[in-house]
Design a protein around this motif. Structure first.
Motif, short mmCIF file in Angstrom:
data_model
loop_
_atom_site.label_atom_id
_atom_site.label_comp_id
_atom_site.label_asym_id
_atom_site.label_seq_id
_atom_site.Cartn_x
_atom_site.Cartn_y
_atom_site.Cartn_z
N LEU A 51 40.80 37.78 37.13
CA LEU A 51 42.04 37.53 37.86
C LEU A 51 43.24 38.15 37.16
O LEU A 51 43.37 38.06 35.94
N TRP A 52 44.10 38.77 37.95
CA TRP A 52 45.36 39.30 37.44
C TRP A 52 46.52 38.50 38.05
O TRP A 52 46.48 38.13 39.22
N ASN A 53 47.54 38.27 37.26
CA ASN A 53 48.78 37.67 37.75
C ASN A 53 49.92 38.59 37.35
O ASN A 53 50.29 38.67 36.17
N ASP A 65 52.33 45.21 30.56
CA ASP A 65 50.89 45.00 30.61
C ASP A 65 50.61 43.53 30.89
O ASP A 65 51.52 42.71 30.97
N ILE A 66 49.33 43.21 31.04
CA ILE A 66 48.89 41.84 31.26
C ILE A 66 47.89 41.49 30.15
O ILE A 66 47.29 42.38 29.55
N ASN A 67 47.70 40.19 29.88
CA ASN A 67 46.83 39.81 28.76
C ASN A 67 46.31 38.39 28.93
O ASN A 67 46.79 37.62 29.77
N VAL A 93 45.99 37.41 32.63
CA VAL A 93 44.59 37.76 32.87
C VAL A 93 43.77 36.51 32.61
O VAL A 93 43.96 35.82 31.60
N SER A 94 42.86 36.21 33.52
CA SER A 94 41.98 35.06 33.34
C SER A 94 40.66 35.33 34.05
O SER A 94 40.53 36.31 34.79
#
Length: 328
Positions: free
Chosen positions: A248-250, A273-275, A281-282
């Motif tokens: 999953l991205w948020n 970025d996402i993490n 990120v999950s």
């Protein structure tokens, strides 16, 4: 949830932003996360959000110009195919733009990139897939090989091999830019299942619906069920019992940071970025994942956050090809 803070002193006002997407923002994936994330960021920062959806993957200069003329303070070009036109129109109209898959295009006060990579989540998905595969064979189906897909494919493969070096990884590309090709997604996924895969990791925007259909209608070579691991969105509301998980991205924190940087006159000084650490990120848990296996995967998640496991993003297709067995 954003933590409450004192109101900073901003140097630039921004009243509205616009996001452009190639497909409708109802795809449970890339387009929907973009639209939903932008709207949530606008609500969090008090900024109006305008959406321009289903624009396709061709030339969007006319739409960019129209939105620029409307006076929006930021144009989010939410497709790699837009990352040439958006900076061009941004410069022409003196409006800030955000693009994807082009981090070197960073330009202070003008252009920022968000080549979001869920590679750490994909690594966890690979560990999960290897733990749950009956046939010790998993598949990766992609709708193209953009940097964000490549980084997740490589990390997934690394996760699989870290969990079980004997697991075979089959890999297939629907086409060079087959993001909306649901029929192609179904066909290619069926071929990987026929080649022995009982878990499919799919990256595809609209084409992912074809991948999911293939999993729902095709038995594994042992006659058992095939499971699907999705990316970006949550398809549990339409699942028929075959969705194992999703990376999953948020994007809300990404767009919120862009707006705040514009207000602070810092836009274009960094990319985004996402993490795992901030939850952007999950990994999705469904009822098909046993609790003990999920607990093991969550322990691995914490090890990544703590730096005990390092998952480096690999954005090039060659790195992916070196880790997998390609299916022609």
């Amino acid at each position: 949830m954003l933590a409450a803070t004192s109101t900073p002193s901003y140097s630039e006002d921004i009243k509205s932003i616009a996001i452009l997407t190639p497909e409708q923002g109802t795809d449970f994936g890339w387009n929907q996360q973009g639209v939903d994330g932008a709207k949530a960021a606008g609500e969090a920062t008090g900024v109006e959000v305008v959406t321009a959806e289903n624009l396709g993957y061709g030339d969007v200069r006319a739409t960019l110009r129209e939105l620029a003329e409307e006076g929006h303070g930021l144009l989010i070009a939410h497709a790699s195919g837009y990352n040439t036109a958006a900076p061009e129109i941004g410069s022409e109209a003196a409006v800030k733009v955000a693009i994807v898959d082009s981090p070197s295009a960073l330009k202070e006060g003008a252009v920022a990139d968000y080549t979001a990579s869920g590679h750490a989540g994909a690594y966890l998905a690979g560990r999960l897939a290897a733990k749950m595969s009956r046939l010790d064979t998993v598949g990766i189906v992609v709708s193209g090989e953009p940097p964000s897909w490549n980084s997740q494919s490589a990390a997934f493969a690394e996760g699989v091999k870290a969990e079980n070096p004997e697991t075979v990884i089959r890999y297939a590309v629907i086409g060079p830019a087959a993001y909306a090709d649901a029929a192609g997604g179904k066909r290619v996924t069926e071929s990987l299942i026929a080649a022995g895969a009982d878990i499919i990791f799919g990256q595809g925007n609209g084409s992912s619906f074809g991948m999911l259909q293939a999993v729902e209608t095709t038995k594994a070579t042992d006659g058992g069920k095939v499971y699907f691991i999705d990316v970006i969105g949550d398809k549990t509301s339409i699942d028929k019992g075959y969705l194992l998980s999703s990376v999953l991205w948020n994007l809300t924190p990404v767009y919120t940071a862009m707006i705040e940087d514009i207000k602070a006159d810092k836009f274009g000084t960094r990319n985004y970025d996402i993490n795992l650490a901030d939850g952007s990120v999950s990994l999705l848990k469904t009822e098909h994942v046993p609790d003990d296996i999920w607990a093991q995967v969550m322990d691995l998640r914490q090890e990544i956050i703590d730096g005990k496991i390092v998952v480096e993003p690999k954005f090039d297709a060659d790195s992916v090809h070196a880790l997998v067995t390609q299916l022609d």
